[in-house]
Motif scaffolding. Structure first.
Motif, mmCIF file in Angstrom:
data_model
loop_
_atom_site.group_PDB
_atom_site.id
_atom_site.type_symbol
_atom_site.label_atom_id
_atom_site.label_comp_id
_atom_site.label_asym_id
_atom_site.label_seq_id
_atom_site.Cartn_x
_atom_site.Cartn_y
_atom_site.Cartn_z
ATOM 1 N N UNK A 229 0.820 -1.208 0.000
ATOM 2 C CA UNK A 229 0.000 0.000 0.000
ATOM 3 C C UNK A 229 0.863 1.271 0.000
ATOM 4 N N UNK A 230 2.177 1.102 0.148
ATOM 5 C CA UNK A 230 3.102 2.244 0.118
ATOM 6 C C UNK A 230 3.475 2.539 -1.328
ATOM 7 N N UNK A 231 2.474 2.834 -2.126
ATOM 8 C CA UNK A 231 2.689 3.054 -3.552
ATOM 9 C C UNK A 231 1.552 3.871 -4.121
ATOM 10 N N UNK A 232 1.874 4.697 -5.098
ATOM 11 C CA UNK A 232 0.835 5.441 -5.811
ATOM 12 C C UNK A 232 0.286 4.635 -6.987
ATOM 13 N N UNK A 233 0.916 3.483 -7.277
ATOM 14 C CA UNK A 233 0.592 2.666 -8.452
ATOM 15 C C UNK A 233 0.739 3.481 -9.746
ATOM 16 N N UNK A 234 1.679 4.424 -9.735
ATOM 17 C CA UNK A 234 1.879 5.280 -10.908
ATOM 18 C C UNK A 234 2.539 4.534 -12.061
ATOM 19 N N UNK A 235 3.220 3.412 -11.755
ATOM 20 C CA UNK A 235 3.850 2.608 -12.787
ATOM 21 C C UNK A 235 5.244 3.050 -13.173
ATOM 22 N N UNK A 236 5.781 4.079 -12.521
ATOM 23 C CA UNK A 236 7.125 4.543 -12.864
ATOM 24 C C UNK A 236 8.171 3.462 -12.591
ATOM 25 N N UNK A 237 7.953 2.655 -11.552
ATOM 26 C CA UNK A 237 8.889 1.570 -11.220
ATOM 27 C C UNK A 237 8.964 0.556 -12.365
#
Length: 452
Positions: free
Chosen positions: A348-356
């Motif tokens: 849950x420590x993620x924006x799920x932006x997909x940059x990773x």
């Protein structure tokens, strides 16, 4: 372990948090700049991903082939099912050689197995020879980043540590001066150690050799001076052929630090005359992860740290907020597989932006796996305050009348409720945020009045 609570501790020093954020983004920017100089960059990523797919599909065969070739090269091969077995194998080799002090190059696997405290408990002095690792070892801290272990510390911090531990000049923050002091300190350790421990970046099934990538040459220094080398390798680090190595060496350093290649790419194929070489192949939950269809791609990771450098959450919350050996986005999909309860807050420590996923050199679908872990964790936890509130919200949003009434009630309540209630401890969202000004009417009401 709660990531939000640990992150709040890191953010208690806003200036340092801002510096941490900007420093890692600088590294990410270097990565972007250098990859644009490689026209075939995306093809390299595709090829690396396909090689790793092949490895995961045939891992058993490649491991057996590697063992056979390594033994033929006079390397002692050991197998460890978990961290405890790995640590006892290392200790057994040290006792066999009556060794009370070792030098160790950077190895995420030995951190994962908590080798240092285990050996120290058994009377063995462990000296980490990577500069960043040695700095955090002085502080009895784990690395906060897998490539930049001491990225959470500034020059002033390091100057104070070296003044205390190495008696350097107080207040001298010159990097060259501090590095020279570390070099003098470590040279003595290299010369006196009987055994050197290294990590492994790549194990080559075709030849039975393994490759260690460093920027400081400390792995080479330790190995060449010591009588015994112990290499610790996760079983997923296998690649099929030596020719495949060229693909990974081109993407590893560029993704990690924005440099063309690591300064030292050392091949170890057989021991020098009169010396011993050991390699320990470690599972420690990797076959369990391989069996999870949704998450097995995480085993493609080559530990470049690119996902950490780009992640807006990691950059602003620091590595220690994750409470795991491998922090950041990739750690947040590896750690729950080891202990779902302990690391349940990490996906849950993620924006799920997909940059990773965009920067991953082996194209791991990191943000998708984070989303999948959230589903698994929610199922495992069952009913809780969050799930109940979501069900209530679902009922309100799916019923026009309920949505209309609740909107009016909340708009009215927010206008009269004191801040002590609106921003109470129950409202974690409001700790560092202010609610927007409450509108006089809903959009629907406004639209009805202004519709033409």
């Amino acid at each position: 372990m709660s990531h939000p609570i640990k992150a709040q501790e890191f953010l208690s020093d806003p200036a340092k948090a801002k510096w941490h954020d900007e420093t890692l983004w600088f590294v990410r920017d270097k990565r972007d700049t250098i990859t644009k100089t490689i026209p075939e960059w995306e093809q390299l990523r595709d090829l690396a991903s396909q090689i790793k797919d092949n490895v995961l599909a045939n891992l058993d065969r490649y491991l057996v082939e590697f063992e056979q070739k390594a033994k033929a090269n006079n390397i002692h091969v050991h197998w460890a099912a978990d961290a405890e077995e790995h640590n006892h194998i290392v200790l057994g080799i040290l006792r066999q050689h009556d060794c009370k002090a070792i030098v160790k190059s950077k190895s995420i696997l030995t951190e994962e197995c908590h080798l240092n405290p285990f050996l120290e408990k058994n009377g063995v002095e462990v000296v980490d020879t990577d500069l960043g690792e040695r700095i955090v070892q002085f502080l009895n801290q784990p690395p906060s980043h897998i490539v930049l272990p001491a990225i959470h510390l500034k020059k002033r911090d390091i100057s104070e540590i070296f003044h205390e531990k190495l008696q350097t000049e107080k207040g001298n923050e010159d990097p060259s001066y501090l590095t020279q002091a570390a070099r003098v300190h470590l040279r003595e350790k290299f010369l006196s150690a009987k055994v050197a421990i290294t990590g492994v970046n790549f194990g080559i099934a075709e030849t039975g050799e393994f490759v260690v990538c460093t920027n400081e040459g400390n792995a080479d220094m330790g190995v060449h001076l010591a009588d015994v080398q112990i290499a610790c390798m996760g079983i997923e680090k296998i690649i099929p052929r030596r020719r495949d190595l060229g693909v990974f060496l081109r993407i590893l350093a560029r993704s990690a630090t924005g440099q063309p290649v690591t300064n030292y790419n050392s091949h170890f194929r057989s021991p020098a005359p009169g010396k011993q070489m050991h390699i320990i192949l470690v599972d420690n939950g990797r076959t369990d992860q391989l069996a999870r269809e949704k998450f097995k791609n995480s085993l493609k990771c080559i530990r470049c740290g690119a996902c950490m450098n780009t992640c807006p959450i990691y950059r602003r919350s620091g590595g220690f907020s994750y409470g795991s050996v491998v922090p950041g986005p990739i750690g947040s999909i590896l750690s729950p597989g080891l202990d779902l309860k302990k690391y349940s807050s990490l996906p849950f420590a993620s924006t799920l932006c997909g940059s990773c996923s965009d920067v991953c050199p082996v194209k791991i679908n990191i943000h998708e796996q984070l989303y999948e872990w959230r589903q698994e964790i929610t199922k495992e936890q069952g009913a809780n305050a969050k799930s109940i509130s979501m069900k209530i919200a679902n009922g309100i949003f799916s019923t026009p009348f309920a949505y209309k009434i609740s909107g009016k009630m909340l708009r009215g309540a927010l206008k009269i409720l004191p801040e002590a209630i609106t921003y109470s401890s129950l409202n974690t969202w409001g700790k560092q945020r202010d609610l927007p000004e409450v509108p006089k009417e809903s959009f629907k009401d406004w639209y009805k009045k202004n519709r033409k």
